[in-house]
Design an enzyme around this catalytic site. Structure first.
Site, PDB file in Angstrom:
ATOM      1  N   CYS A  31       0.878  -1.225   0.020  1.00  0.00           N
ATOM      2  CA  CYS A  31      -0.245   0.059  -0.035  1.00  0.00           C
ATOM      3  C   CYS A  31       0.804   1.044   0.103  1.00  0.00           C
ATOM      4  O   CYS A  31       0.761   2.069  -0.703  1.00  0.00           O
ATOM      5  CB  CYS A  31      -0.987   0.085   1.154  1.00  0.00           C
ATOM      6  SG  CYS A  31      -1.703   1.433   1.651  1.00  0.00           S
TER       7      CYS A  31
ATOM      8  N   CYS B 190      -1.381   1.613  -3.227  1.00  0.00           N
ATOM      9  CA  CYS B 190      -2.299   2.719  -2.992  1.00  0.00           C
ATOM     10  C   CYS B 190      -1.668   4.200  -2.943  1.00  0.00           C
ATOM     11  O   CYS B 190      -2.175   5.019  -3.630  1.00  0.00           O
ATOM     12  CB  CYS B 190      -2.974   2.512  -1.592  1.00  0.00           C
ATOM     13  SG  CYS B 190      -3.559   0.729  -1.283  1.00  0.00           S
TER      14      CYS B 190
ATOM     15  N   LYS C  24       0.192   5.485  -6.087  1.00  0.00           N
ATOM     16  CA  LYS C  24      -0.759   5.360  -7.156  1.00  0.00           C
ATOM     17  C   LYS C  24      -1.619   6.615  -6.934  1.00  0.00           C
ATOM     18  O   LYS C  24      -1.530   7.277  -8.254  1.00  0.00           O
ATOM     19  CB  LYS C  24      -1.803   4.161  -7.091  1.00  0.00           C
ATOM     20  CG  LYS C  24      -2.776   3.824  -8.032  1.00  0.00           C
ATOM     21  CD  LYS C  24      -3.871   4.802  -7.758  1.00  0.00           C
ATOM     22  CE  LYS C  24      -4.516   4.181  -6.148  1.00  0.00           C
ATOM     23  NZ  LYS C  24      -5.203   2.946  -6.323  1.00  0.00           N
TER      24      LYS C  24
ATOM     25  N   TYR D 256      -9.108  -3.207 -11.013  1.00  0.00           N
ATOM     26  CA  TYR D 256      -8.725  -1.880 -10.310  1.00  0.00           C
ATOM     27  C   TYR D 256      -7.389  -1.373 -10.932  1.00  0.00           C
ATOM     28  O   TYR D 256      -7.207  -0.291 -11.497  1.00  0.00           O
ATOM     29  CB  TYR D 256      -8.361  -2.013  -8.842  1.00  0.00           C
ATOM     30  CG  TYR D 256      -9.279  -2.552  -7.963  1.00  0.00           C
ATOM     31  CD1 TYR D 256      -9.925  -1.104  -7.339  1.00  0.00           C
ATOM     32  CD2 TYR D 256     -10.083  -3.612  -7.850  1.00  0.00           C
ATOM     33  CE1 TYR D 256     -10.978  -1.330  -6.491  1.00  0.00           C
ATOM     34  CE2 TYR D 256     -11.242  -3.613  -6.838  1.00  0.00           C
ATOM     35  CZ  TYR D 256     -11.556  -2.638  -6.316  1.00  0.00           C
ATOM     36  OH  TYR D 256     -12.654  -2.608  -5.181  1.00  0.00           O
TER      37      TYR D 256
ATOM     38  N   GLU E 122      -7.057   2.098 -13.269  1.00  0.00           N
ATOM     39  CA  GLU E 122      -6.556   2.946 -12.573  1.00  0.00           C
ATOM     40  C   GLU E 122      -5.129   3.476 -13.533  1.00  0.00           C
ATOM     41  O   GLU E 122      -4.896   4.765 -13.681  1.00  0.00           O
ATOM     42  CB  GLU E 122      -6.062   2.782 -11.164  1.00  0.00           C
ATOM     43  CG  GLU E 122      -7.295   2.681 -10.459  1.00  0.00           C
ATOM     44  CD  GLU E 122      -6.954   2.508  -8.844  1.00  0.00           C
ATOM     45  OE1 GLU E 122      -7.995   2.478  -7.988  1.00  0.00           O
ATOM     46  OE2 GLU E 122      -5.784   1.840  -8.597  1.00  0.00           O
TER      47      GLU E 122
ATOM     48  N   HIS F  74     -26.029  22.113  -0.461  1.00  0.00           N
ATOM     49  CA  HIS F  74     -26.219  22.737  -1.932  1.00  0.00           C
ATOM     50  C   HIS F  74     -25.277  23.975  -2.039  1.00  0.00           C
ATOM     51  O   HIS F  74     -25.044  24.459  -0.979  1.00  0.00           O
ATOM     52  CB  HIS F  74     -27.531  23.310  -1.780  1.00  0.00           C
ATOM     53  CG  HIS F  74     -27.909  23.798  -3.453  1.00  0.00           C
ATOM     54  ND1 HIS F  74     -28.104  23.083  -4.451  1.00  0.00           N
ATOM     55  CD2 HIS F  74     -28.160  25.113  -3.821  1.00  0.00           C
ATOM     56  CE1 HIS F  74     -28.226  23.874  -5.676  1.00  0.00           C
ATOM     57  NE2 HIS F  74     -28.452  25.046  -5.154  1.00  0.00           N
TER      58      HIS F  74
ATOM     59  N   GLU G 143     -25.610  16.156  -3.455  1.00  0.00           N
ATOM     60  CA  GLU G 143     -27.141  16.324  -3.032  1.00  0.00           C
ATOM     61  C   GLU G 143     -28.059  15.589  -3.856  1.00  0.00           C
ATOM     62  O   GLU G 143     -29.103  15.240  -3.341  1.00  0.00           O
ATOM     63  CB  GLU G 143     -27.436  17.504  -3.013  1.00  0.00           C
ATOM     64  CG  GLU G 143     -27.649  18.272  -4.491  1.00  0.00           C
ATOM     65  CD  GLU G 143     -27.663  19.664  -4.376  1.00  0.00           C
ATOM     66  OE1 GLU G 143     -28.800  20.243  -3.683  1.00  0.00           O
ATOM     67  OE2 GLU G 143     -26.832  20.674  -4.946  1.00  0.00           O
TER      68      GLU G 143
HETATM   69  P1  NDP Z   1      -8.584  -7.399  -9.868  1.00  0.00           P
HETATM   70  O1  NDP Z   1      -8.839  -8.678  -9.693  1.00  0.00           O
HETATM   71  O2  NDP Z   1      -9.314  -6.240  -9.540  1.00  0.00           O
HETATM   72  O3  NDP Z   1      -8.423  -7.455 -11.702  1.00  0.00           O
HETATM   73  C1  NDP Z   1      -7.983  -8.588 -12.375  1.00  0.00           C
HETATM   74  C2  NDP Z   1      -8.281  -8.516 -13.862  1.00  0.00           C
HETATM   75  O4  NDP Z   1      -7.479  -9.383 -14.502  1.00  0.00           O
HETATM   76  C3  NDP Z   1      -9.627  -8.776 -14.106  1.00  0.00           C
HETATM   77  O5  NDP Z   1     -10.124  -7.908 -15.059  1.00  0.00           O
HETATM   78  C4  NDP Z   1      -9.562 -10.324 -14.705  1.00  0.00           C
HETATM   79  O6  NDP Z   1     -10.626 -10.645 -15.512  1.00  0.00           O
HETATM   80  C5  NDP Z   1      -8.333 -10.281 -15.261  1.00  0.00           C
HETATM   81  N1  NDP Z   1      -7.489 -11.372 -15.441  1.00  0.00           N
HETATM   82  C6  NDP Z   1      -7.205 -12.544 -14.594  1.00  0.00           C
HETATM   83  N2  NDP Z   1      -6.491 -13.226 -15.105  1.00  0.00           N
HETATM   84  C7  NDP Z   1      -6.320 -13.097 -16.278  1.00  0.00           C
HETATM   85  C8  NDP Z   1      -5.543 -13.656 -17.711  1.00  0.00           C
HETATM   86  N3  NDP Z   1      -4.943 -14.810 -17.162  1.00  0.00           N
HETATM   87  N4  NDP Z   1      -5.671 -13.111 -18.633  1.00  0.00           N
HETATM   88  C9  NDP Z   1      -6.221 -11.891 -18.897  1.00  0.00           C
HETATM   89  N5  NDP Z   1      -6.701 -11.256 -17.919  1.00  0.00           N
HETATM   90  C10 NDP Z   1      -6.845 -11.835 -16.910  1.00  0.00           C
HETATM   91  O7  NDP Z   1      -6.917  -7.332  -9.729  1.00  0.00           O
HETATM   92  P2  NDP Z   1      -6.044  -6.039  -9.873  1.00  0.00           P
HETATM   93  O8  NDP Z   1      -4.749  -6.953 -10.352  1.00  0.00           O
HETATM   94  O9  NDP Z   1      -6.522  -4.819 -10.671  1.00  0.00           O
HETATM   95  O10 NDP Z   1      -5.798  -5.678  -8.287  1.00  0.00           O
HETATM   96  C11 NDP Z   1      -5.524  -6.730  -7.295  1.00  0.00           C
HETATM   97  C12 NDP Z   1      -6.311  -6.338  -5.997  1.00  0.00           C
HETATM   98  O11 NDP Z   1      -5.804  -5.009  -5.600  1.00  0.00           O
HETATM   99  C13 NDP Z   1      -7.684  -5.783  -6.459  1.00  0.00           C
HETATM  100  O12 NDP Z   1      -8.574  -7.092  -6.100  1.00  0.00           O
HETATM  101  C14 NDP Z   1      -8.091  -4.920  -5.263  1.00  0.00           C
HETATM  102  O13 NDP Z   1      -8.647  -5.586  -4.184  1.00  0.00           O
HETATM  103  C15 NDP Z   1      -6.652  -4.411  -4.946  1.00  0.00           C
HETATM  104  N6  NDP Z   1      -6.576  -3.115  -5.280  1.00  0.00           N
HETATM  105  C16 NDP Z   1      -7.517  -2.088  -4.893  1.00  0.00           C
HETATM  106  C17 NDP Z   1      -7.332  -0.713  -5.319  1.00  0.00           C
HETATM  107  C18 NDP Z   1      -8.249   0.252  -4.586  1.00  0.00           C
HETATM  108  O14 NDP Z   1      -8.900   0.068  -3.782  1.00  0.00           O
HETATM  109  N7  NDP Z   1      -8.302   1.457  -5.520  1.00  0.00           N
HETATM  110  C19 NDP Z   1      -6.400  -0.397  -6.372  1.00  0.00           C
HETATM  111  C20 NDP Z   1      -5.773  -1.323  -6.656  1.00  0.00           C
HETATM  112  C21 NDP Z   1      -5.605  -2.829  -6.349  1.00  0.00           C
HETATM  113  P3  NDP Z   1     -12.141 -10.985 -14.943  1.00  0.00           P
HETATM  114  O15 NDP Z   1     -12.622  -9.930 -14.430  1.00  0.00           O
HETATM  115  O16 NDP Z   1     -12.354 -11.690 -16.111  1.00  0.00           O
HETATM  116  O17 NDP Z   1     -11.753 -12.090 -14.033  1.00  0.00           O
END
Ligand code: NDP
Length: 462
Positions: free
Chosen positions: A43, A48, A51, A180, A184, A439, A444
């Protein structure tokens, strides 16, 4: 007097581990915490916090453009990536210092080394080769970007880890994933002037979010100039002699880019940790299996945060650490509450959300009232920026409880935090209606949507 070297040994100095170590030490426990990289964890060091700093940096060009509508003439502007990275690194170093100071002040010993489990009460400190014993051990080693070894050329790709320290900004980037991190970073790179393409295997980005948020964000990102390729994946990445990368996709596209970033999820960091030796059970993803009190199948070993793959969010890890303290050191058994976690995607525009999406709620309840507003935010009237804000409340018609709240637009994350309280408190739509508006704000709208935009009965929109 305990026969162990420590009352508590924590492996991993991220959000969850540091919190558990600091609070336990402040209660008078003899605590050590080992970290192999930098205190603060994902983080603070490469997640986080940096980022969000990058998100701010990437928004300025729009601010400069918008200023004209308000009478400002902004001179020529230039962005310096190296300056941003240096400023970010300085801030991260400051924060790491604060984490360390908090541990020191509480009396927790910090060990700058990898640590691995030997048995139920023993930990090996890799840097010295020594073993120490502890009455209780917490494993809080977090996760790491999921690798994609099946992808030919994966060794040429970066993850979010490297994105924070690129020597220079590429002219063009291809980002794989629809979660995410992918979303982002696509907005960050685009905002910093990089030609950005997002490639996602599913039909619509952000698969676990409300459809309106997903579609609305997709449209907004595309309108800014981010290329989004859905239902497609990268098949291979090749490096040319000059260093450029050639990525080929399943749908037959060929892209030439400076960087390919994989953001396809994060996996628990458990490899080589000695879990097997200590008899700690993991699931098929390598995540440590825990009971509702974060205890593993070995009674003296606990695990919290991303390594347990429950909900991969910093505040969740911290909450789990506090529950551990209550349960183990305050004689007040408390299990983490993972229900109704408010969260934000720091895309541009942002998404703030808590509770069920319309799709989830339609499966859970017989009848829903959906309140939806889509409008042009006030600032966009003078800036002339074509942007829309979407707000949505999902209400269970049977008891009028608001079961989901979703916002797309500026400061959606800030609003989601407050909406989280209302949903946690079980507020009904009538509570929202009785609340006076602030407001003029965008928020709102949340208390002025008087009649449902539509209803959903037995899963069907009526
Ligand atoms: P996520 O789980 O959010 O997303 C992973 C993405 O990769 C999904 O779209 C998934 O597709 C896709 N994917 C998975 N496997 C493959 C593959 N083999 N080939 C192609 N695409 C694939 O993970 P992130 O890496 O974005 O983030 C990890 C975690 O970190 C998040 O779950 C979140 O909890 C945390 N995080 C939170 C943030 C915040 O609070 N703002 C910011 C950044 C991270 P599908 O949807 O089809 O499964």
């Amino acid at each position: 007097m305990s026969s162990y070297d420590y009352d508590l040994f924590v492996i991993g100095g991220g959000s969850g581990g540091v919190r558990a170590a600091r609070v336990a030490a402040s209660l008078g426990k003899k605590v050590a915490i080992a970290e192999e990289y930098r205190f603060g964890g994902t983080c603070v060091i490469r997640g986080c916090v940096p980022k969000k700093l990058f998100v701010y940096a990437s928004q300025f060009h729009e601010h400069f453009e918008d200023a004209a509508g308000f009478g400002w003439e902004v001179g020529e502007s230039r962005f310096d990536w190296k300056k941003l990275v240096a400023a970010k690194d300085q801030e991260i170093t400051r924060l790491e210092g604060l984490y360390r100071k908090g541990l020191t002040n509480a009396g927790a010993e910090q060990i700058d080394s990898r640590a691995e489990l030997v048995d139920a009460h023993t930990v090996l400190i890799k840097a010295t080769g020594k073993t120490v014993t502890a009455e209780r051990i917490i494993v809080a080693v977090g996760g790491a970007p999921t690798t994609h070894v099946a992808l030919p050329g994966h060794e040429h790709c970066i993850s979010s880890n490297e994105a924070f320290h690129l020597e220079e900004l590429p002219e063009a980037i291809l980002i794989e994933g629809g979660g995410y991190i992918a979303v982002e970073f696509a907005n960050i790179f685009h905002g910093l002037g990089v030609k950005t393409t997002l490639i996602y295997r599913g039909r619509e980005i952000l698969s676990r979010f409300d459809q309106d948020m997903r579609r609305g964000l997709h449209a907004a990102m595309q309108a800014k100039g981010i290329d989004i390729l859905c239902e497609d994946v990268i098949l291979s990445v090749e490096k040319k002699a000059e260093g450029e990368l050639i990525a080929k996709t399943k749908q037959g596209k060929t892209l030439e880019v400076g960087q390919v970033m994989l953001a396809i999820g994060r996996s628990p960091n458990t490899r080589g940790l000695g879990l097997e030796q200590a008899g700690v059970a993991v699931n098929e993803r390598g995540a440590i299996i825990v009971d509702p009190y974060s205890r593993t199948n070995v009674p003296s070993i606990f695990a919290l945060g991303d390594v347990t793959d429950r909900v991969q969010l910093t505040p969740v890890a911290i909450h789990e650490a506090m529950c551990f303290i209550e349960t183990e050191y305050k004689n007040n058994p408390t299990s983490p509450d993972h229900d109704l976690i408010a969260t934000a995607v720091f895309s541009q525009p942002e998404i703030g959300t808590v509770g069920m999406s319309e799709e989830q709620a339609a499966k859970a309840f017989e009848e829903l009232e959906v309140y939806r507003a889509e409008f042009r935010p006030m600032k966009a009237t003078l800036s002339g920026r074509a942007e829309r804000m979407i707000m949505k409340l999902i209400v269970n018609a049977a008891d009028r409880k608001v079961v989901g709240a979703h916002i797309l637009g500026h400061d959606a994350g800030e609003m989601a935090q407050l909406l989280g309280i209302t949903l946690k408190a079980g507020c009904t739509k009538d509570d929202f209606d009785r609340t006076m508006a602030v407001h003029p704000t965008a928020a709102e709208e949340l208390v002025t949507m008087y009649s449902p935009s539509y209803r959903v009965k037995n899963g069907e929109r009526v």
